[in-house]
Design a protein around this motif. Structure first.
Motif, PDB file in Angstrom:
ATOM      1  N   PHE A   1     -59.544 -25.456 -42.732  1.00  0.00           N
ATOM      2  CA  PHE A   1     -60.175 -25.775 -44.010  1.00  0.00           C
ATOM      3  C   PHE A   1     -61.679 -25.673 -43.790  1.00  0.00           C
ATOM      4  O   PHE A   1     -62.214 -26.289 -42.864  1.00  0.00           O
ATOM      5  CB  PHE A   1     -59.812 -27.193 -44.456  1.00  0.00           C
ATOM      6  CG  PHE A   1     -58.332 -27.463 -44.500  1.00  0.00           C
ATOM      7  CD1 PHE A   1     -57.592 -27.188 -45.644  1.00  0.00           C
ATOM      8  CD2 PHE A   1     -57.677 -27.982 -43.392  1.00  0.00           C
ATOM      9  CE1 PHE A   1     -56.226 -27.442 -45.680  1.00  0.00           C
ATOM     10  CE2 PHE A   1     -56.312 -28.233 -43.422  1.00  0.00           C
ATOM     11  CZ  PHE A   1     -55.580 -27.959 -44.569  1.00  0.00           C
ATOM     12  N   LEU A   2     -62.399 -24.923 -44.635  1.00  0.00           N
ATOM     13  CA  LEU A   2     -63.815 -24.646 -44.400  1.00  0.00           C
ATOM     14  C   LEU A   2     -64.648 -24.793 -45.669  1.00  0.00           C
ATOM     15  O   LEU A   2     -64.201 -24.410 -46.755  1.00  0.00           O
ATOM     16  CB  LEU A   2     -64.008 -23.228 -43.846  1.00  0.00           C
ATOM     17  CG  LEU A   2     -63.231 -22.845 -42.591  1.00  0.00           C
ATOM     18  CD1 LEU A   2     -62.084 -21.889 -42.958  1.00  0.00           C
ATOM     19  CD2 LEU A   2     -64.133 -22.197 -41.549  1.00  0.00           C
ATOM     20  N   TYR A   3     -65.863 -25.343 -45.502  1.00  0.00           N
ATOM     21  CA  TYR A   3     -66.832 -25.440 -46.584  1.00  0.00           C
ATOM     22  C   TYR A   3     -68.170 -24.884 -46.101  1.00  0.00           C
ATOM     23  O   TYR A   3     -68.549 -25.080 -44.944  1.00  0.00           O
ATOM     24  CB  TYR A   3     -67.058 -26.898 -46.991  1.00  0.00           C
ATOM     25  CG  TYR A   3     -65.933 -27.544 -47.757  1.00  0.00           C
ATOM     26  CD1 TYR A   3     -65.861 -27.444 -49.146  1.00  0.00           C
ATOM     27  CD2 TYR A   3     -64.961 -28.292 -47.097  1.00  0.00           C
ATOM     28  CE1 TYR A   3     -64.842 -28.066 -49.855  1.00  0.00           C
ATOM     29  CE2 TYR A   3     -63.936 -28.913 -47.796  1.00  0.00           C
ATOM     30  CZ  TYR A   3     -63.882 -28.798 -49.177  1.00  0.00           C
ATOM     31  OH  TYR A   3     -62.867 -29.411 -49.877  1.00  0.00           O
ATOM     32  N   PRO A   4     -68.940 -24.241 -46.979  1.00  0.00           N
ATOM     33  CA  PRO A   4     -70.262 -23.737 -46.581  1.00  0.00           C
ATOM     34  C   PRO A   4     -71.228 -24.890 -46.332  1.00  0.00           C
ATOM     35  O   PRO A   4     -70.988 -26.028 -46.751  1.00  0.00           O
ATOM     36  CB  PRO A   4     -70.683 -22.887 -47.782  1.00  0.00           C
ATOM     37  CG  PRO A   4     -69.909 -23.429 -48.932  1.00  0.00           C
ATOM     38  CD  PRO A   4     -68.604 -23.907 -48.367  1.00  0.00           C
ATOM     39  N   PRO A   5     -72.348 -24.609 -45.655  1.00  0.00           N
ATOM     40  CA  PRO A   5     -73.283 -25.682 -45.271  1.00  0.00           C
ATOM     41  C   PRO A   5     -73.772 -26.532 -46.428  1.00  0.00           C
ATOM     42  O   PRO A   5     -74.015 -27.723 -46.267  1.00  0.00           O
ATOM     43  CB  PRO A   5     -74.439 -24.909 -44.620  1.00  0.00           C
ATOM     44  CG  PRO A   5     -73.819 -23.669 -44.093  1.00  0.00           C
ATOM     45  CD  PRO A   5     -72.745 -23.302 -45.092  1.00  0.00           C
ATOM     46  N   GLY A   6     -73.923 -25.958 -47.602  1.00  0.00           N
ATOM     47  CA  GLY A   6     -74.442 -26.719 -48.728  1.00  0.00           C
ATOM     48  C   GLY A   6     -73.412 -27.532 -49.486  1.00  0.00           C
ATOM     49  O   GLY A   6     -73.748 -28.179 -50.479  1.00  0.00           O
ATOM     50  N   GLN A   7     -72.167 -27.546 -49.040  1.00  0.00           N
ATOM     51  CA  GLN A   7     -71.090 -28.247 -49.746  1.00  0.00           C
ATOM     52  C   GLN A   7     -70.394 -29.194 -48.776  1.00  0.00           C
ATOM     53  O   GLN A   7     -69.416 -28.840 -48.127  1.00  0.00           O
ATOM     54  CB  GLN A   7     -70.090 -27.244 -50.328  1.00  0.00           C
ATOM     55  CG  GLN A   7     -69.056 -27.879 -51.248  1.00  0.00           C
ATOM     56  CD  GLN A   7     -68.130 -26.845 -51.869  1.00  0.00           C
ATOM     57  OE1 GLN A   7     -68.273 -25.647 -51.621  1.00  0.00           O
ATOM     58  NE2 GLN A   7     -67.180 -27.298 -52.670  1.00  0.00           N
ATOM     59  N   THR A   8     -70.905 -30.406 -48.680  1.00  0.00           N
ATOM     60  CA  THR A   8     -70.339 -31.389 -47.744  1.00  0.00           C
ATOM     61  C   THR A   8     -69.018 -31.916 -48.273  1.00  0.00           C
ATOM     62  O   THR A   8     -68.950 -32.422 -49.396  1.00  0.00           O
ATOM     63  CB  THR A   8     -71.317 -32.563 -47.553  1.00  0.00           C
ATOM     64  OG1 THR A   8     -72.566 -32.061 -47.080  1.00  0.00           O
ATOM     65  CG2 THR A   8     -70.757 -33.565 -46.537  1.00  0.00           C
ATOM     66  N   PRO A   9     -67.935 -31.810 -47.495  1.00  0.00           N
ATOM     67  CA  PRO A   9     -66.638 -32.294 -47.973  1.00  0.00           C
ATOM     68  C   PRO A   9     -66.577 -33.811 -47.982  1.00  0.00           C
ATOM     69  O   PRO A   9     -67.312 -34.490 -47.260  1.00  0.00           O
ATOM     70  CB  PRO A   9     -65.658 -31.708 -46.940  1.00  0.00           C
ATOM     71  CG  PRO A   9     -66.473 -31.527 -45.704  1.00  0.00           C
ATOM     72  CD  PRO A   9     -67.861 -31.179 -46.168  1.00  0.00           C
ATOM     73  N   HIS A  10     -65.690 -34.331 -48.819  1.00  0.00           N
ATOM     74  CA  HIS A  10     -65.446 -35.774 -48.857  1.00  0.00           C
ATOM     75  C   HIS A  10     -64.360 -36.100 -47.831  1.00  0.00           C
ATOM     76  O   HIS A  10     -63.225 -35.635 -47.943  1.00  0.00           O
ATOM     77  CB  HIS A  10     -64.991 -36.200 -50.255  1.00  0.00           C
ATOM     78  CG  HIS A  10     -64.635 -37.650 -50.354  1.00  0.00           C
ATOM     79  ND1 HIS A  10     -65.577 -38.652 -50.272  1.00  0.00           N
ATOM     80  CD2 HIS A  10     -63.432 -38.274 -50.496  1.00  0.00           C
ATOM     81  CE1 HIS A  10     -64.980 -39.828 -50.371  1.00  0.00           C
ATOM     82  NE2 HIS A  10     -63.681 -39.624 -50.511  1.00  0.00           N
ATOM     83  N   PHE A  11     -64.711 -36.894 -46.820  1.00  0.00           N
ATOM     84  CA  PHE A  11     -63.747 -37.231 -45.773  1.00  0.00           C
ATOM     85  C   PHE A  11     -64.224 -38.479 -45.038  1.00  0.00           C
ATOM     86  O   PHE A  11     -65.393 -38.848 -45.109  1.00  0.00           O
ATOM     87  CB  PHE A  11     -63.590 -36.071 -44.783  1.00  0.00           C
ATOM     88  CG  PHE A  11     -64.786 -35.868 -43.880  1.00  0.00           C
ATOM     89  CD1 PHE A  11     -64.787 -36.324 -42.578  1.00  0.00           C
ATOM     90  CD2 PHE A  11     -65.919 -35.216 -44.345  1.00  0.00           C
ATOM     91  CE1 PHE A  11     -65.887 -36.156 -41.755  1.00  0.00           C
ATOM     92  CE2 PHE A  11     -67.033 -35.034 -43.530  1.00  0.00           C
ATOM     93  CZ  PHE A  11     -67.012 -35.505 -42.228  1.00  0.00           C
ATOM     94  N   HIS A  12     -63.302 -39.130 -44.336  1.00  0.00           N
ATOM     95  CA  HIS A  12     -63.635 -40.268 -43.482  1.00  0.00           C
ATOM     96  C   HIS A  12     -63.631 -39.767 -42.040  1.00  0.00           C
ATOM     97  O   HIS A  12     -62.636 -39.194 -41.587  1.00  0.00           O
ATOM     98  CB  HIS A  12     -62.608 -41.387 -43.657  1.00  0.00           C
ATOM     99  CG  HIS A  12     -63.005 -42.664 -42.978  1.00  0.00           C
ATOM    100  ND1 HIS A  12     -63.041 -42.797 -41.609  1.00  0.00           N
ATOM    101  CD2 HIS A  12     -63.386 -43.867 -43.496  1.00  0.00           C
ATOM    102  CE1 HIS A  12     -63.435 -44.028 -41.299  1.00  0.00           C
ATOM    103  NE2 HIS A  12     -63.650 -44.692 -42.418  1.00  0.00           N
ATOM    104  N   PRO A  13     -64.718 -39.968 -41.270  1.00  0.00           N
ATOM    105  CA  PRO A  13     -64.807 -39.373 -39.929  1.00  0.00           C
ATOM    106  C   PRO A  13     -63.791 -39.901 -38.927  1.00  0.00           C
ATOM    107  O   PRO A  13     -63.591 -39.278 -37.881  1.00  0.00           O
ATOM    108  CB  PRO A  13     -66.236 -39.696 -39.489  1.00  0.00           C
ATOM    109  CG  PRO A  13     -66.648 -40.874 -40.325  1.00  0.00           C
ATOM    110  CD  PRO A  13     -65.949 -40.694 -41.641  1.00  0.00           C
ATOM    111  N   ASN A  14     -63.142 -41.029 -39.237  1.00  0.00           N
ATOM    112  CA  ASN A  14     -62.167 -41.567 -38.299  1.00  0.00           C
ATOM    113  C   ASN A  14     -60.733 -41.417 -38.789  1.00  0.00           C
ATOM    114  O   ASN A  14     -59.810 -41.945 -38.192  1.00  0.00           O
ATOM    115  CB  ASN A  14     -62.446 -43.037 -37.986  1.00  0.00           C
ATOM    116  CG  ASN A  14     -61.763 -43.485 -36.718  1.00  0.00           C
ATOM    117  OD1 ASN A  14     -61.613 -42.716 -35.778  1.00  0.00           O
ATOM    118  ND2 ASN A  14     -61.330 -44.735 -36.678  1.00  0.00           N
ATOM    119  N   LYS A  15     -60.545 -40.684 -39.885  1.00  0.00           N
ATOM    120  CA  LYS A  15     -59.193 -40.380 -40.338  1.00  0.00           C
ATOM    121  C   LYS A  15     -58.831 -38.963 -39.924  1.00  0.00           C
ATOM    122  O   LYS A  15     -59.682 -38.084 -39.859  1.00  0.00           O
ATOM    123  CB  LYS A  15     -59.071 -40.546 -41.856  1.00  0.00           C
ATOM    124  CG  LYS A  15     -59.113 -41.999 -42.297  1.00  0.00           C
ATOM    125  CD  LYS A  15     -58.786 -42.147 -43.771  1.00  0.00           C
ATOM    126  CE  LYS A  15     -58.739 -43.613 -44.181  1.00  0.00           C
ATOM    127  NZ  LYS A  15     -58.397 -43.777 -45.623  1.00  0.00           N
TER     128      LYS A  15
END
Length: 260
Positions: free
Chosen positions: A192-206
């Motif tokens: 799953f990939l997003y470009p640099p200007g589009q930060t995905p919504h996620f929890h870093p420990n999940k």
């Protein structure tokens, strides 16, 4: 966009404790492909270096096919071959969260025979350990010298390998770094990939599995990532600073070439 069929398949896998022996002798937890096979990354088998630089190197990911012949390397990555050559070597495991803070050292054989198993959907990323990235290049040189990396480099960069083996349902949640390639040797890996200007919504420990279950189904069309499942012999290229997360759909052997 529904993740349900994939998660149902994973639940069935975990309930029965794994799958049949797979290619190379690796035990595979075969989830089966999602009901909708989504690959929104271009696949190319006839790509010249000039076109790679012009269209992809600095702009977007691409899946490459047929650029190298890694049959010898693949044979050496079979389960029994690796255990015979490296079973007593100590490897370093990393946690499967965004920052991979915790490291654990143990013999490679112990990892393969005791810890290489499907992901527990309830586990957090910092409770999930697997082998990727932290390779002793001196000890693994006899294997790496047989690997033919993708032939397209970038000016001013030096390639560095990252070898790994992971169980079904494991993966690394969203993170970014410099450009590179990732090739599947055995198994299947979903990206799953997003470009640099589009930060995905996620929890870093999940885990990526938790993100797929909890966040992915509700994404608006404008928030959907580029995605593709990479199979044995395919190579995914990702440009500099692209966000990416991975999900191993079965026991997967893979090698990345980072262009640092």
């Amino acid at each position: 966009m529904a993740a349900g069929p994939l998660l149902l398949a994973l639940g069935a896998l975990l309930a029965r404790g794994g799958g049949a022996a797979g290619d190379g002798g690796w035990r595979r937890g075969d989830l089966g492909p999602p009901a909708e096979e989504r690959c929104t990354v271009e696949r190319r088998a006839d790509l010249s270096y000039a076109e790679f630089v012009q269209r992809y190197a600095f702009q977007r990911p691409v899946v490459l096919r047929g650029l190298t012949d890694n049959a010898k390397f693949r044979a050496l990555c079979a389960r029994q071959e690796l255990l015979a050559a490296f079973g007593d070597r100590v490897v370093r495991l990393s946690t499967a969260n965004t920052y991979s803070y915790r490291k654990v050292d143990l013999p490679f054989r112990e990892y393969v025979e005791r810890m290489l198993r499907p992901q527990d959907p309830a586990s957090l990323g910092n409770d999930t350990l697997y082998f990727f990235g932290d390779n002793n290049f001196t000890e693994w040189a006899s294997l790496f010298r047989h690997y033919a990396p993708p032939p397209y480099g970038l000016p001013g960069t030096v390639p560095a390998y990252s070898f790994g083996i992971a169980g079904a349902g494991t993966g690394v949640p969203f993170h970014w770094h410099g450009p590179g390639y990732s090739e599947v040797i055995y198994g299947r890996k979903r990206w799953f990939l997003y470009p640099p200007g589009q930060t995905p919504h996620f929890h870093p420990n999940k885990t990526t599995l938790a993100w797929l279950r909890d966040t992915y189904p509700g994404l608006a069309p404008s928030a959907q990532p580029l995605e593709c499942t990479i199979t044995a012999g395919e190579v995914l290229y990702f440009p500099d600073r692209w966000w990416h997360a991975t999900l191993n759909l079965e026991t997967t052997v893979f090698i990345s070439t980072f262009l640092g």
